[in-house]
Design a protein around this motif. Structure first.
Motif, PDB file in Angstrom:
ATOM      1  N   MET A   1     -20.497 -36.720  -1.294  1.00 26.48           N
ATOM      2  CA  MET A   1     -20.750 -35.375  -1.761  1.00 26.48           C
ATOM      3  C   MET A   1     -21.973 -34.835  -1.033  1.00 26.48           C
ATOM      4  SD  MET A   1     -20.893 -34.233  -5.670  1.00 26.48           S
ATOM      5  CE  MET A   1     -22.346 -33.403  -6.192  1.00 26.48           C
ATOM      6  N   SER A   2     -21.818 -33.683  -0.382  1.00 31.00           N
ATOM      7  CA  SER A   2     -22.930 -33.102   0.373  1.00 31.00           C
ATOM      8  C   SER A   2     -23.356 -31.784  -0.267  1.00 31.00           C
ATOM      9  CB  SER A   2     -22.533 -32.872   1.822  1.00 31.00           C
ATOM     10  OG  SER A   2     -21.538 -31.884   1.889  1.00 31.00           O
ATOM     11  N   THR A   3     -24.605 -31.463  -0.038  1.00 29.95           N
ATOM     12  CA  THR A   3     -25.155 -30.210  -0.532  1.00 29.95           C
ATOM     13  C   THR A   3     -25.428 -29.310   0.653  1.00 29.95           C
ATOM     14  OG1 THR A   3     -26.203 -31.355  -2.367  1.00 29.95           O
ATOM     15  CG2 THR A   3     -27.015 -29.158  -1.851  1.00 29.95           C
ATOM     16  N   GLU A   4     -24.897 -28.101   0.607  1.00 27.44           N
ATOM     17  CA  GLU A   4     -25.089 -27.152   1.700  1.00 27.44           C
ATOM     18  C   GLU A   4     -26.224 -26.208   1.348  1.00 27.44           C
ATOM     19  OE1 GLU A   4     -22.475 -23.669   3.673  1.00 27.44           O
ATOM     20  OE2 GLU A   4     -21.462 -25.584   3.353  1.00 27.44           O
ATOM     21  N   THR A   5     -27.134 -26.028   2.290  1.00 28.11           N
ATOM     22  CA  THR A   5     -28.265 -25.134   2.092  1.00 28.11           C
ATOM     23  C   THR A   5     -28.118 -23.950   3.012  1.00 28.11           C
ATOM     24  OG1 THR A   5     -29.677 -27.021   1.594  1.00 28.11           O
ATOM     25  CG2 THR A   5     -30.773 -24.965   2.137  1.00 28.11           C
ATOM     26  N   LYS A   6     -28.306 -22.766   2.475  1.00 22.73           N
ATOM     27  CA  LYS A   6     -28.220 -21.541   3.264  1.00 22.73           C
ATOM     28  C   LYS A   6     -29.630 -21.036   3.529  1.00 22.73           C
ATOM     29  CE  LYS A   6     -26.313 -16.917   3.321  1.00 22.73           C
ATOM     30  NZ  LYS A   6     -25.595 -15.893   2.591  1.00 22.73           N
ATOM     31  N   GLU A   7     -29.966 -20.843   4.780  1.00 20.84           N
ATOM     32  CA  GLU A   7     -31.290 -20.350   5.144  1.00 20.84           C
ATOM     33  C   GLU A   7     -31.253 -18.837   5.263  1.00 20.84           C
ATOM     34  OE1 GLU A   7     -34.044 -20.498   9.079  1.00 20.84           O
ATOM     35  OE2 GLU A   7     -33.243 -22.413   8.395  1.00 20.84           O
ATOM     36  N   GLU A   8     -32.249 -18.187   4.656  1.00 18.13           N
ATOM     37  CA  GLU A   8     -32.348 -16.737   4.740  1.00 18.13           C
ATOM     38  C   GLU A   8     -33.596 -16.377   5.528  1.00 18.13           C
ATOM     39  OE1 GLU A   8     -31.252 -13.998   1.540  1.00 18.13           O
ATOM     40  OE2 GLU A   8     -31.180 -15.797   0.286  1.00 18.13           O
ATOM     41  N   THR A   9     -33.484 -15.351   6.350  1.00 17.03           N
ATOM     42  CA  THR A   9     -34.641 -14.845   7.070  1.00 17.03           C
ATOM     43  C   THR A   9     -34.902 -13.416   6.622  1.00 17.03           C
ATOM     44  OG1 THR A   9     -33.237 -14.116   8.897  1.00 17.03           O
ATOM     45  CG2 THR A   9     -34.215 -16.299   9.098  1.00 17.03           C
ATOM     46  N   PHE A  10     -36.162 -13.017   6.686  1.00 19.09           N
ATOM     47  CA  PHE A  10     -36.564 -11.683   6.261  1.00 19.09           C
ATOM     48  C   PHE A  10     -37.310 -10.990   7.378  1.00 19.09           C
ATOM     49  CE2 PHE A  10     -36.230 -14.179   2.373  1.00 19.09           C
ATOM     50  CZ  PHE A  10     -35.455 -13.355   1.579  1.00 19.09           C
ATOM     51  N   THR A  11     -37.123  -9.685   7.489  1.00 16.79           N
ATOM     52  CA  THR A  11     -37.862  -8.893   8.464  1.00 16.79           C
ATOM     53  C   THR A  11     -39.251  -8.590   7.918  1.00 16.79           C
ATOM     54  OG1 THR A  11     -37.158  -6.767   7.559  1.00 16.79           O
ATOM     55  CG2 THR A  11     -35.720  -7.787   9.240  1.00 16.79           C
ATOM     56  N   LEU A  12     -40.139  -8.145   8.780  1.00 14.66           N
ATOM     57  CA  LEU A  12     -41.473  -7.764   8.344  1.00 14.66           C
ATOM     58  C   LEU A  12     -41.390  -6.662   7.301  1.00 14.66           C
ATOM     59  CD1 LEU A  12     -44.541  -7.920   8.523  1.00 14.66           C
ATOM     60  CD2 LEU A  12     -44.442  -6.367  10.477  1.00 14.66           C
ATOM     61  N   GLU A  13     -40.503  -5.703   7.504  1.00 14.24           N
ATOM     62  CA  GLU A  13     -40.344  -4.607   6.542  1.00 14.24           C
ATOM     63  C   GLU A  13     -39.941  -5.139   5.170  1.00 14.24           C
ATOM     64  OE1 GLU A  13     -37.568  -0.685   5.812  1.00 14.24           O
ATOM     65  OE2 GLU A  13     -37.779  -1.443   7.841  1.00 14.24           O
ATOM     66  N   GLU A  14     -39.024  -6.097   5.135  1.00 12.91           N
ATOM     67  CA  GLU A  14     -38.599  -6.673   3.862  1.00 12.91           C
ATOM     68  C   GLU A  14     -39.748  -7.411   3.177  1.00 12.91           C
ATOM     69  OE1 GLU A  14     -33.877  -7.587   4.537  1.00 12.91           O
ATOM     70  OE2 GLU A  14     -35.339  -8.919   5.480  1.00 12.91           O
ATOM     71  N   ILE A  15     -40.550  -8.097   3.951  1.00 16.89           N
ATOM     72  CA  ILE A  15     -41.689  -8.823   3.385  1.00 16.89           C
ATOM     73  C   ILE A  15     -42.716  -7.844   2.827  1.00 16.89           C
ATOM     74  CG2 ILE A  15     -43.655 -10.318   3.924  1.00 16.89           C
ATOM     75  CD1 ILE A  15     -41.754 -11.706   5.968  1.00 16.89           C
ATOM     76  N   LEU A  16     -43.016  -6.800   3.594  1.00 17.10           N
ATOM     77  CA  LEU A  16     -43.987  -5.806   3.113  1.00 17.10           C
ATOM     78  C   LEU A  16     -43.466  -5.087   1.880  1.00 17.10           C
ATOM     79  CD1 LEU A  16     -45.269  -4.345   6.500  1.00 17.10           C
ATOM     80  CD2 LEU A  16     -46.458  -5.917   4.963  1.00 17.10           C
ATOM     81  N   THR A  17     -42.179  -4.811   1.855  1.00 13.02           N
ATOM     82  CA  THR A  17     -41.568  -4.163   0.699  1.00 13.02           C
ATOM     83  C   THR A  17     -41.671  -5.049  -0.531  1.00 13.02           C
ATOM     84  OG1 THR A  17     -40.033  -2.953   2.095  1.00 13.02           O
ATOM     85  CG2 THR A  17     -39.432  -3.174  -0.210  1.00 13.02           C
ATOM     86  N   SER A  18     -41.562  -6.348  -0.331  1.00 20.83           N
ATOM     87  CA  SER A  18     -41.595  -7.269  -1.469  1.00 20.83           C
ATOM     88  C   SER A  18     -42.967  -7.322  -2.137  1.00 20.83           C
ATOM     89  CB  SER A  18     -41.168  -8.674  -1.030  1.00 20.83           C
ATOM     90  OG  SER A  18     -42.173  -9.262  -0.223  1.00 20.83           O
ATOM     91  N   ILE A  19     -43.998  -6.825  -1.468  1.00 26.48           N
ATOM     92  CA  ILE A  19     -45.347  -6.831  -2.023  1.00 26.48           C
ATOM     93  C   ILE A  19     -45.497  -5.776  -3.127  1.00 26.48           C
ATOM     94  CG2 ILE A  19     -47.784  -6.470  -1.456  1.00 26.48           C
ATOM     95  CD1 ILE A  19     -47.173  -7.630   1.303  1.00 26.48           C
ATOM     96  N   LYS A  20     -44.664  -4.720  -3.094  1.00 25.66           N
ATOM     97  CA  LYS A  20     -44.712  -3.715  -4.158  1.00 25.66           C
ATOM     98  C   LYS A  20     -44.560  -4.407  -5.506  1.00 25.66           C
ATOM     99  CE  LYS A  20     -41.385  -0.874  -3.536  1.00 25.66           C
ATOM    100  NZ  LYS A  20     -40.408   0.195  -3.363  1.00 25.66           N
ATOM    101  N   THR A  21     -45.180  -3.845  -6.529  1.00 28.22           N
ATOM    102  CA  THR A  21     -45.131  -4.498  -7.829  1.00 28.22           C
ATOM    103  C   THR A  21     -43.839  -4.214  -8.583  1.00 28.22           C
ATOM    104  OG1 THR A  21     -46.348  -2.660  -8.805  1.00 28.22           O
ATOM    105  CG2 THR A  21     -47.629  -4.568  -8.107  1.00 28.22           C
TER     106      THR A  21
END
Length: 93
Positions: A1-21
């Motif tokens: 039985m194997s576990t598959e991991t999905k890697e996600e990448t984010f753009t700078l805009e997405e990272i900066l947007t995530s800082i909003k409260t």
């Protein structure tokens, strides 16, 4: 039985947007989902009652989109993924 991991990448805009409260989960109109399915998902995953979920479905239909939830970026991402798995078109603002 194997576990598959999905890697996600984010753009700078997405990272900066995530800082909003406060972020909003936006439900978008599409030609795929029925009013019943949208209403069902709003009740099941976002705890809206039947009347509220029907109003959301009509607003999405008439306006093309509707904010359905507010909270942290992480919380909105969790709900975005859940609703996308149900076939809904959603984004985080």
């Amino acid at each position: 039985m194997s576990t598959e991991t999905k890697e996600e990448t984010f753009t700078l805009e997405e990272i900066l947007t995530s800082i909003k409260t406060v972020h909003r989960l936006i439900l978008w109109n599409d030609d795929i989902n029925t009013f019943d399915h949208v209403s069902y998902c709003m009740m099941k995953y976002l705890d809206y009652n039947e009347s509220q979920s029907e109003k959301i479905a009509w607003k999405v239909h008439n306006d093309g989109k509707c904010p359905v939830l507010e909270g942290s970026f992480t919380e909105m991402e969790v709900y975005r993924k859940i609703l996308q798995q149900e076939g809904l078109t959603v984004s985080v603002d």
